[in-house]
Each structure stands twice: as C-alpha cells, then as structure tokens.
Design an enzyme around this catalytic site. Structure first.
Site, PDB file in Angstrom:
ATOM      1  CG  ASN A   1      -1.867  -1.164   1.243  1.00 34.54           C
ATOM      2  OD1 ASN A   1      -2.329  -1.599   0.192  1.00 34.54           O
ATOM      3  ND2 ASN A   1      -2.159  -1.693   2.425  1.00 34.54           N
TER       4      ASN A   1
ATOM      5  CG  HIS B   1       4.340  -2.169   5.380  1.00 38.60           C
ATOM      6  ND1 HIS B   1       4.365  -0.807   5.576  1.00 38.60           N
ATOM      7  CD2 HIS B   1       3.035  -2.510   5.317  1.00 38.60           C
ATOM      8  CE1 HIS B   1       3.130  -0.336   5.633  1.00 38.60           C
ATOM      9  NE2 HIS B   1       2.295  -1.350   5.462  1.00 38.60           N
ATOM     10  CG  LEU B   2       6.738  -6.436  -0.080  1.00 36.32           C
ATOM     11  CD1 LEU B   2       7.659  -5.253   0.138  1.00 36.32           C
ATOM     12  CD2 LEU B   2       7.511  -7.632  -0.622  1.00 36.32           C
TER      13      LEU B   2
HETATM   14  P1  5GP Z   1      -0.659  -0.498   5.877  1.00 38.59           P
HETATM   15  O1  5GP Z   1      -2.089  -0.107   6.130  1.00 38.59           O
HETATM   16  O2  5GP Z   1       0.282   0.636   6.230  1.00 38.59           O
HETATM   17  O3  5GP Z   1      -0.417  -1.038   4.494  1.00 38.59           O
HETATM   18  O4  5GP Z   1      -0.345  -1.698   6.824  1.00 38.59           O
HETATM   19  C1  5GP Z   1       0.085  -1.533   8.140  1.00 38.59           C
HETATM   20  C2  5GP Z   1      -0.137  -2.861   8.833  1.00 38.59           C
HETATM   21  O5  5GP Z   1       0.581  -2.830  10.034  1.00 38.59           O
HETATM   22  C3  5GP Z   1      -1.600  -3.148   9.183  1.00 38.59           C
HETATM   23  O6  5GP Z   1      -2.000  -4.353   8.569  1.00 38.59           O
HETATM   24  C4  5GP Z   1      -1.599  -3.231  10.701  1.00 38.59           C
HETATM   25  O7  5GP Z   1      -2.458  -4.225  11.189  1.00 38.59           O
HETATM   26  C5  5GP Z   1      -0.140  -3.525  11.018  1.00 38.59           C
HETATM   27  N1  5GP Z   1       0.300  -3.021  12.276  1.00 38.59           N
HETATM   28  C6  5GP Z   1       0.125  -1.751  12.775  1.00 38.59           C
HETATM   29  N2  5GP Z   1       0.699  -1.630  13.965  1.00 38.59           N
HETATM   30  C7  5GP Z   1       1.272  -2.834  14.253  1.00 38.59           C
HETATM   31  C8  5GP Z   1       2.028  -3.313  15.369  1.00 38.59           C
HETATM   32  O8  5GP Z   1       2.312  -2.601  16.349  1.00 38.59           O
HETATM   33  N3  5GP Z   1       2.440  -4.614  15.316  1.00 38.59           N
HETATM   34  C9  5GP Z   1       2.171  -5.413  14.237  1.00 38.59           C
HETATM   35  N4  5GP Z   1       2.640  -6.671  14.286  1.00 38.59           N
HETATM   36  N5  5GP Z   1       1.467  -4.984  13.180  1.00 38.59           N
HETATM   37  C10 5GP Z   1       1.016  -3.713  13.190  1.00 38.59           C
END
Ligand code: 5GP
Length: 113
Positions: free
Chosen positions: A86, A99-100
């Site tokens: 994203n 991130h992937l």
């Molecule tokens: P994005 O929305 O930026 O593509 O994805 C971020 C991802 O990070 C989300 O799927 C969310 O659940 C995950 N995430 C956010 N904070 C944390 C955290 O503190 N620990 C872990 N393991 N995942 C997280």
C-alpha cells in the site's frame, strides 16, 4: 524519517511475532491479520513508502520479494498467496515505513476494495 511502530519493532522496543530476520529485513506477523497467514516484510533501512523508492533501492526491494517467496514456501502456501504494498493515503498505507503484506491461507478476492 520519524520513528514508527515498525522502527520500534526493529529496535525491539515493542514486541512482535518475528518469523525471520537478516541484515536487510525483518518479517513478522501482522497484529490485525486479514487472512490465516498475514505477515509484514519490512526493510531495516527506514524507507517511508514507494514514493521514496529510487534505482539504488532496487536490489533491496528485490531482496524483500525473494524473502517473501521463501517465507510463503516455508508456510506451505503452495496454492497461492498475495503480496501487497500500500502506498500513500489513497493506497491505504497507515504506517510510514515501507512494507510488503504477505497474505495467504484462504482464497483472496479480487478486485480489492
Ligand atoms: P498499511 O495499512 O500501512 O499497508 O499496513 C500496516 C499494517 O501494520 C496493518 O496491517 C496493521 O495491522 C499492522 N500493524 C500496525 N501496527 C502494528 C504493530 O504494532 N504490530 C504489528 N505486528 N502490526 C502492526
């Protein structure tokens, strides 16, 4: 780049279920999984998003993809899986550290929302 939850996970300041680590990247389970297997593959280098990718980042990005395929194989995702990146608000990015997402373990729908 400002500290994010992911840089804190790299620094072991907050816990995560870590699946794999090498000198370039870290792989851990998403805290809010959207599939039976939902892992995040992140570079240790603090790159905020795809907006910040340059030619010199190409081999690192390739490494992340190769690691993701290895993890998918180790998890037994032989019938398929999805890699998602994203980017930015319209792309649904909520953490500003590239991130992937590796999603698998069920049939995934297309198109995404
Ligand atoms: P994005 O929305 O930026 O593509 O994805 C971020 C991802 O990070 C989300 O799927 C969310 O659940 C995950 N995430 C956010 N904070 C944390 C955290 O503190 N620990 C872990 N393991 N995942 C997280």
């Amino acid at each position: 780049m400002a500290a994010t939850v992911f840089s804190k996970i790299i620094a072991r300041e907050i816990p995560a279920r870590i699946e794999y680590e090498d000198n370039l990247c870290l792989v851990f389970h998403d805290a809010n999984p959207q599939a039976p297997f939902h892992l995040l593959i992140i570079p240790k280098e603090p790159i905020a998003s795809l907006f910040d990718v340059e030619e010199k980042t190409a081999s690192l990005l390739g490494h992340l993809v190769v690691v993701a395929t290895r993890i998918a194989a180790q998890l037994g995702l032989s019938s398929g899986y999805r890699l998602v990146v994203n980017c930015g608000p319209d792309g649904g990015q909520s953490v500003d550290h590239l991130h992937l997402h590796l999603l698998g373990g069920r049939a995934l729908h297309w198109p995404p929302g």
